[in-house]
Design an enzyme around this catalytic site. Sequence first.
Site, PDB file in Angstrom:
ATOM      1  N   GLU A 321      62.138 -17.949 -11.730  1.00 36.35           N
ATOM      2  CA  GLU A 321      62.142 -18.001 -10.256  1.00 36.35           C
ATOM      3  C   GLU A 321      62.397 -16.631  -9.623  1.00 36.35           C
ATOM      4  OE1 GLU A 321      64.981 -20.840  -8.749  1.00 36.35           O
ATOM      5  OE2 GLU A 321      64.309 -22.459 -10.076  1.00 36.35           O
ATOM      6  N   GLY A 322      62.576 -15.597 -10.435  1.00 34.13           N
ATOM      7  CA  GLY A 322      62.985 -14.298  -9.910  1.00 34.13           C
ATOM      8  C   GLY A 322      64.493 -14.166  -9.808  1.00 34.13           C
TER       9      GLY A 322
END
Lengths: 355, 355
Positions: A321-322
């Site tokens: 998701e970063g």
Amino acid sequence: MTVSALLDWLNAAVHPIDAQAHRDALARQSRLTKPPGALDQLETIAVQLAAMQGAADPAVNNVHIVVFAADHGIAAEGTSAFPQAVTGEMVKNFATGGAAISVMARHLNAHLEVVNLGCINDPGELPGVVNRPLGAGTANAAREPALTQQQLTDALDAGREAVSRAQHQHGELFIGGDMGIGNTASAAAVICALLEQPARAVTGPGTGLDDEGVARKVRVIDTALALHGPFADTPLEALRRLGGFEIAALTGAFIHCAQVGLPVLVDGFIAGCAALVASRHNPAVRQWLLFGHHSAEPGHRLLLEALDARPLLNLGLRLGEGSGAAAALPLLRLACALHNEMATFAEAGVSEKSD
Amino acid sequence: MTVSALLDWLNAAVHPIDAQAHRDALARQSRLTKPPGALDQLETIAVQLAAMQGAADPAVNNVHIVVFAADHGIAAEGTSAFPQAVTGEMVKNFATGGAAISVMARHLNAHLEVVNLGCINDPGELPGVVNRPLGAGTANAAREPALTQQQLTDALDAGREAVSRAQHQHGELFIGGDMGIGNTASAAAVICALLEQPARAVTGPGTGLDDEGVARKVRVIDTALALHGPFADTPLEALRRLGGFEIAALTGAFIHCAQVGLPVLVDGFIAGCAALVASRHNPAVRQWLLFGHHSAEPGHRLLLEALDARPLLNLGLRLGEGSGAAAALPLLRLACALHNEMATFAEAGVSEKSD
């Protein structure tokens, strides 16, 4: 976009790093009121950002996080601990603000965008989600190429477009995240092809496979490597045959960031795979990449060595998701603040090191 | 304060950790929309803070950073790369906002206080600096005990007072920093005495000694250990004979934080030494300590092992001032935000792990 038009932008030159700003930043660090090198990686990051931004006062206030989501045909082989429905469900969770990266973006005052490239269960139109459908997930790389030529072209281009949006909004740093059940298998396959490693060297539990699950995942990846390896003669062809929509979009994004001179803070295993493809496609891309964290996924170590990368964090994260890059963002901001605002020995009247 | 009054507060009970809040926080983490354990150290930190604060929604918004500054008699033996005048000069630099910790506190919206316990060149009255003079630095531990009984009592008490100020201002987290030319030598000596190690196992370059300087520092510390070791029969007596004013104040602060239930984020080598003394004085103190970073000072590894500590960061920092803990503070805040604000699987309608 056609394949030949794609190649035009993919092969465009990378923005140069400002060598004078780099020298000036190094000189300034040596004058600040601290023992030489006492802030180590915080000094390095500030100097790198100054060189990338061509600025005496680097800044990463305006940060764009883009999470690319897509499903993976290879998941049909039982390579993930979670069902594929989760990818589309998580796109909704990003949009409603309940996912980890949503919470982090809010607290970091970063712009969050989600690009849905194609899920098994399409979540439909959602606020903050850009729909760029390339199909209901990729094909199963254990049986056929994961992406068609057109899908690869469009996925790379979706990454380029996201960077253009960030650039038009005066973004100072780009973080690319991923969501896709099955994507550690796809990323591991691409990494194996590029680093000429067997599956067992790079394959891990992803979202939580047990030992038996990891063994199955290794067999599936080896099957895919045997099928496609002989034809994966360029980084982009390995990406097309073994990767995923979101890995391709991240690859296109990182290449375009380097072209427009937008620094990238690379997340973990999936984004790292895209960073490897991008850097193998054009080695000059590498100098625009900073690395946020060392993932718990065991194959990440080989990947980081291949990229000569020393991430800022090693917190055992394995979410995607970063989130690992987002967790490192405050360190970049502190590094800039220290570089820009600390007093020099002369300004503060502090004595320097004895000879 | 007299020595017997000191012992009254030093031996007071430690605030209990809330076991129910700990269980509830663990249960909540397992319901959040992420694979189990995927945020690893960020989960652990949130659960620990929830248990310390006895809260379902842990928070570290109100953070008090206190930097204790003092000079060291042992520096006369040539154990530091910088002249002793720097300690007082840096107190001024803290007050005028040019030091690393000043910049970090400002950007982290943390309260910064400096306690001057006694410098060779007294900087005088300064805004934001509490003067609590115990002498113009300690005595030279290579020749005599570094602190008198009264100085030890007063230094520990200065730490307690700083914690009381933080508590009265509703502080949610305490960071103790240090400034004192020569203090890695004093800290190394105390650590050697407590861990029964020779000087070479713990001694490092500090602010930047060369190999010859480190060898000299080892000899000086071994001399001090030979002189005081036979008499350093309690952690506090080792601290008195070999330590420093700021190390003693940090020790008193950490003990009092545990007594009043204020979580501590421990900085690097010097604060770690104080954490060791505090935890050896009363092992129940340990549960109130979180660890911010792994210092580049080579002896820090032994110290962390003795404390069974796994710091959040390992960035090569070796500055002191509380800077390594301050750099880790955003991770605590993100951990709290994730714990408090992420959606559960049920809330978000996300499918759970396959069996």
